[in-house]
Scaffold this motif. Structure first.
Motif, short mmCIF file in Angstrom:
data_model
loop_
_atom_site.label_atom_id
_atom_site.label_comp_id
_atom_site.label_asym_id
_atom_site.label_seq_id
_atom_site.Cartn_x
_atom_site.Cartn_y
_atom_site.Cartn_z
N MET A 21 -62.74 -7.68 52.62
CA MET A 21 -63.11 -6.28 52.89
C MET A 21 -62.27 -5.70 54.02
O MET A 21 -61.84 -4.54 53.95
N ARG A 22 -62.02 -6.50 55.04
CA ARG A 22 -61.18 -6.03 56.15
C ARG A 22 -59.76 -5.72 55.65
O ARG A 22 -59.16 -4.71 56.02
N LYS A 66 -59.77 -2.51 53.59
CA LYS A 66 -59.90 -1.35 54.48
C LYS A 66 -58.56 -1.06 55.16
O LYS A 66 -58.12 0.09 55.22
N LYS A 67 -57.92 -2.10 55.64
CA LYS A 67 -56.64 -1.96 56.35
C LYS A 67 -55.56 -1.35 55.45
O LYS A 67 -54.71 -0.59 55.91
N ASN A 98 -56.15 0.63 52.90
CA ASN A 98 -56.69 1.87 52.31
C ASN A 98 -56.95 1.76 50.81
O ASN A 98 -56.73 2.71 50.06
N ILE A 119 -60.05 0.66 49.45
CA ILE A 119 -61.46 0.70 49.07
C ILE A 119 -61.75 1.88 48.15
O ILE A 119 -62.33 1.71 47.07
#
Length: 191
Positions: free
Chosen positions: A54-55, A58-59, A61, A63
């Motif tokens: 998930m990290r 997110k990093k 972009n 999601i």
């Protein structure tokens, strides 16, 4: 046909790509939004932790890109787990595409955690041709629910495969599951 394998930091990217190539399809490993959006099929593989995946998403972009996909999407192992709302692994909010959460197996005297190895998977009646043994490597699972299309047993019955709208997930590793895994992948890529 273009198959995009999302690079979310998992260690099994190459083996998933080889498995797709072996059954006659071309796959690219990518973090590029355009590649993913333009593909006919998307695979989210994973070996690692829900928190780290998930990290990474997110990093990079990705999601919102994943949430907006309308083509068939297959999540493998961690890739399946992050399709849910929450994971106990790292106490992390996930993509929230499928209702439910992911729990940790409880250690039992006769069962080691993580589950490593071959385990029988039973699909719903309409998919019973896929009943077979598949390779697992997991410490976490999703309980059986209304979207479960296949289940397995490891101390408890758990979701081995799930389908919700255009999102399919398998807790097992089809890329490591010999002919049964190839058949499962081919069926996904023909959807």
């Amino acid at each position: 046909m273009t198959v995009a394998i999302i690079n979310s930091g998992g260690a099994n990217l190459g083996s998933v790509q080889r498995a797709v190539d072996k059954i006659g399809y071309k796959a690219i490993i990518t973090r590029e939004i355009k590649d993913i959006s333009d593909s006919t099929h998307v695979i989210i593989p994973g070996v690692g932790s829900a928190y780290n995946v998930m990290r990474s998403l997110k990093k990079t972009n990705l999601i919102q890109t994943i949430k907006s996909l309308s083509q068939p999407v297959l999540g493998i192992c961690i890739g399946m787990q992050i399709l849910f709302e929450f994971s106990d692994e790292g106490k992390v909010d996930c993509l929230g595409l499928i209702p439910g959460s992911v729990e940790r197996f409880k250690s039992l005297d006769h069962l080691k955690v993580p589950q490593m190895g071959w385990n029988k998977v039973s699909f719903n009646n309409s998919l019973s041709e896929f009943n077979n043994y598949y390779y697992f490597a997991n410490s976490y699972f999703n309980p059986i629910n209304q979207f479960t299309i296949a289940q397995s047993q490891y101390g408890v019955s758990f979701t081995a495969a799930i389908k919700y709208k255009n999102f399919i997930g398998c807790q097992f590793h089809p890329e490591k599951s010999s002919l049964a895994g190839s058949k499962f992948l081919k069926n996904f890529l023909q959807s």
